[in-house]
Structures are given as structure tokens and as C-alpha cells.
Design an enzyme around this catalytic site. Structure first.
Site, PDB file in Angstrom:
ATOM      1  NE  ARG A  33     -46.177  32.322 -65.978  1.00 53.68           N
ATOM      2  CZ  ARG A  33     -44.716  30.818 -66.023  1.00 53.68           C
ATOM      3  NH1 ARG A  33     -43.952  30.846 -66.431  1.00 53.68           N
ATOM      4  NH2 ARG A  33     -46.003  29.704 -65.221  1.00 53.68           N
TER       5      ARG A  33
ATOM      6  CB  SER B 252     -47.316  30.900 -62.064  1.00 51.43           C
ATOM      7  OG  SER B 252     -48.211  31.321 -63.618  1.00 51.43           O
ATOM      8  CB  SER B 253     -49.972  25.332 -64.731  1.00 52.91           C
ATOM      9  OG  SER B 253     -51.119  25.499 -63.305  1.00 52.91           O
ATOM     10  CB  ALA B 254     -45.597  24.256 -68.052  1.00 52.95           C
ATOM     11  N   PRO B 255     -47.510  27.683 -68.679  1.00 57.09           N
ATOM     12  CG  PRO B 255     -46.093  29.344 -69.641  1.00 57.09           C
ATOM     13  CD  PRO B 255     -46.184  28.441 -68.758  1.00 57.09           C
TER      14      PRO B 255
END
Length: 369
Positions: free
Chosen positions: A31, A86-89
Site C-alpha cells: 500500500r 485509498s479505501s479501507a483494505p
């Protein structure tokens, strides 16, 4: 001490509750290689620069939440309103799983953002597949294009999918109320369109729906809770907080207090059961201190549920009674989970239909053309 970013990424991958092939795709794309050096950690205040506090930057990048990478469309303002992230994984992993992405598929992503999600999709489809990602913001698209070098992902700067191309899966990383016809047209017959959806463009909750597209119509279940930024073409603008400055009237009490209502985890399901109604939580002065409330609003009508279960409101509808009725129906049905609710979309209609067999009802939510 400077954080070991590769070790942090390995720990993130291990935490994911997802099939092994998706976990492996995450593992292939750390990430931190996709997050810019400047991020926005708080709703107000200055951005965080990696060079100023590398350990805090690393904690944000390898936490469980989304990371805001742009605020206010790149401008300023009194609040840092997220406009790219960046979206939550775990949310990413769940959406990819719901889309059924696999080897050799043609996948469309709507909302490139940092490019991290597109990179993961590229590993899943492999050399025989293809990933196209569209991003409305030219600056965001340009940075993502650089980060995605070597992945085979095609990044297009556009507000809509490419005309005339169809895909085996479509994954939207921005929320919509009116599902654009172009999103449905881009999906091959039988393909799955995964997107955050909410019945009101100002709703904070945007649960994820996984819709199977058939003949340009689509239907399927909600698969998880989420809170995504809006498609930039569907932003609601500034809306007043319901009831502010209005004289309150006492209404019949609610079955439970606002704290218990919030803690029940039912607010998203109640939102789906109340067409045309905004629903949220807030804090207001209460008995010499402050208390959390559940608020509703629809045009001039509004209602607050207070910590002790009292209700105040006003306007041309008894929103407190409508919320209470939906809550009772949900409890009488045994509190069916979110995935018991389904969404049906037909671009020829001016509404989206939400249904729940366990409750024995459907609700038609109006959408703007």
C-alpha cells in the site's frame, strides 16, 4: 524509529478476511507505494507530510481505515472534505470478492484514486485479463497512471466508462444514488456491478450492493456496510441540518433511547426502509451536558430521537413515528441482516427499489434523472 513498511504491509495482508487468491494479490502491491507523501488525517487542520512525521504517516497507511489523499478537490476550506482516498483494505477485499474477479476477466473500475485497487485487480485477472480504470480528476488520474506503470492497467481520465466497451465485472469506488445508465451498459449480461449505494445523496452510510446485470436492469443484495465519497456528478451540495432554528414540538416517544438505537447497528437498514428521508447521528446539548441524537429530515419535516427515548420534531410529516414504525417492523422480523435487503435498478424508472422478504415489504426510493 522509522517503520518497516514491508513488514507492516505483510501484517495488513495477514489481517484480511478474504480468500487466498485475493490476499496474494494484496501482497503483491504494498500500500505504501500508492499513498502520496501528503495525506489528510483529520477533518480540520493541516495535512500530514511523510517527511515531517514518517511514523505517523506509516500508521495511517497501515491502519484499517481509508486514507484521505485529497481534500476539497485539491483546494482549501474550513473543513478537509475528502475528495479522493485509498479505501479501507477490508472493504476493498470484500468488494473484489463480491465482484467475483478472477483470471482472464475484463474488469472496469470507476474511480481510480491512488491506483492501489486497480493494481490488485490487475494481479487477479492476470496477463489474459484486462483492467480499465476511469478517474474524473485529471491530477489524480495522472499520479495513478505513474504508480500503475508495469501493471497493464489502462487509466482513462473521464467521468464515465468508455463507450461501446463491455466488461465481465464493474467495481465502483464512489457512491451513487442514481446509478448511471453508462455503468449498467458497461457490464456484460450476467456481470456483477459492485457499488456503494445510498437512497439519499447526502447520506453518510453507503452500503455496498452486488448487482447482477441482466438486460440493462440489475438486482442483488447489499453485502456490507460502508461510507464512501460521492460520485462527483451526484454531490448534493450544502444541505441544512434538519430542524436547526425550528421550534420543536414534543412527539410520542421512541421504543429505545438514541444510544441503544445507534448501538443496535440498525441505522443503515432503517435508512433503506425510509424513502426520501435523511437519517444520521449528531450531538446536541442534553441535560446540562451533551448527548448523541438520531436525526431524520425530509424537506421541512424533521425529528430527533434523544438519549432518553423522547422525540422532538416538526414540519409536515411525523418522521419520529415513521422511524419508530420501521424500527418495530425490523425487530418483529427478527432484525434481518443487511444482506437480507436487495436493490433493484431499472434505468427506465425514476426510483430504485429496496426489498426485504423477511420484513415482507419493498420501498421505492426516488432518484433524480
Amino acid at each position: 524509529m522509522t517503520a518497516d513498511l514491508d513488514a507492516l504491509h505483510s501484517a495488513l495482508v495477514e489481517r484480511l478476511d478474504t480468500p487466498q487468491e485475493i490476499r496474494a494479490a494484496f501482497a503483491a502491491h504494498p500500500r505504501h507505494r500508492f499513498i502520496p507523501d501528503m495525506v489528510w488525517p483529520d477533518a480540520t487542520g493541516l495535512p500530514l507530510y511523510r517527511t515531517a512525521d514518517p511514523d505517523r504517516w506509516a500508521r495511517l497507511v497501515y491502519g484499517t481505515d481509508a486514507v484521505t489523499t485529497q481534500a476539497n478537490d485539491g483546494g482549501g476550506g474550513p473543513r478537509n472534505e475528502p475528495t479522493s482516498s485509498s479505501s479501507a483494505p477490508q472493504v476493498m477485499a470484500d468488494m473484489i470478492a463480491a465482484a467475483g474477479v478472477g483470471e482472464g476477466m475484463r474488469v472496469l473500475e470507476i474511480g481510480t484514486g491512488t491506483g492501489w485497487n486497480a493494481a490488485i485487480l490487475s494481479s487477479l485477472v492476470g496477463e489474459k485479463g484486462a483492467v480499465t480504470s476511469v478517474e474524473i480528476d485529471p491530477g489524480v488520474a495522472a499520479l495513478a497512471r505513474e504508480r500503475l506503470t508495469g501493471t497493464g492497467v489502462t487509466v482513462r481520465t473521464a467521468a464515465e466508462p468508455p463507450t461501446g466497451e463491455v466488461y465481465d465485472a464493474v467495481v465502483a469506488t464512489c457512491a451513487a444514488t442514481r446509478i448511471p445508465r453508462a455503468w449498467l451498459t458497461a457490464a456484460a449480461d450476467g456481470a456483477v456491478l459492485v457499488l456503494p449505494w445510498s437512497p439519499h445523496p447526502a447520506a453518510h452510510s453507503t452500503p455496498i450492493a452486488a448487482l447482477t446485470v441482466r438486460g440493462r436492469r440489475a438486482s442483488g443484495p447489499f453485502v456490507r456496510e460502508a461510507a464512501f465519497m460521492r460520485d462527483r456528478t451526484q454531490r448534493p451540495g450544502d444541505l441544512p441540518f434538519p430542524g436547526l432554528g425550528q421550534p420543536p414540538a414534543q412527539a410520542p416517544g421512541f421504543p429505545v433511547g438514541s444510544g441503544e438505537l445507534i448501538g443496535s447497528g440498525t441505522l443503515t437498514r432503517l435508512m433503506l426502509m425510509l424513502p426520501g428521508v435523511r437519517l444520521g447521528t449528531g450531538v446536541r446539548p442534553f441535560r446540562g451536558g451533551h448527548g448523541r441524537i438520531v436525526w431524520t429530515g425530509a424537506g421541512p419535516a424533521w425529528a430527533y430521537v434523544w438519549p432518553d427515548g423522547t422525540v422532538t420534531g416538526g414540519g409536515d410529516r411525523d418522521l419520529g413515528a415513521e422511524l419508530a414504525d420501521a424500527y418495530r417492523r425490523l425487530r418483529e422480523a427478527g432484525l434481518p441482516p443487511l444482506d437480507a435487503f436487495t436493490l433493484e435498478v431499472d434505468p427506465e424508472r425514476d426510483f430504485c427499489r429496496v426489498s426485504c422478504e423477511a420484513v415482507g415489504r419493498h420501498w421505492d426510493h426516488p432518484v433524480a434523472p
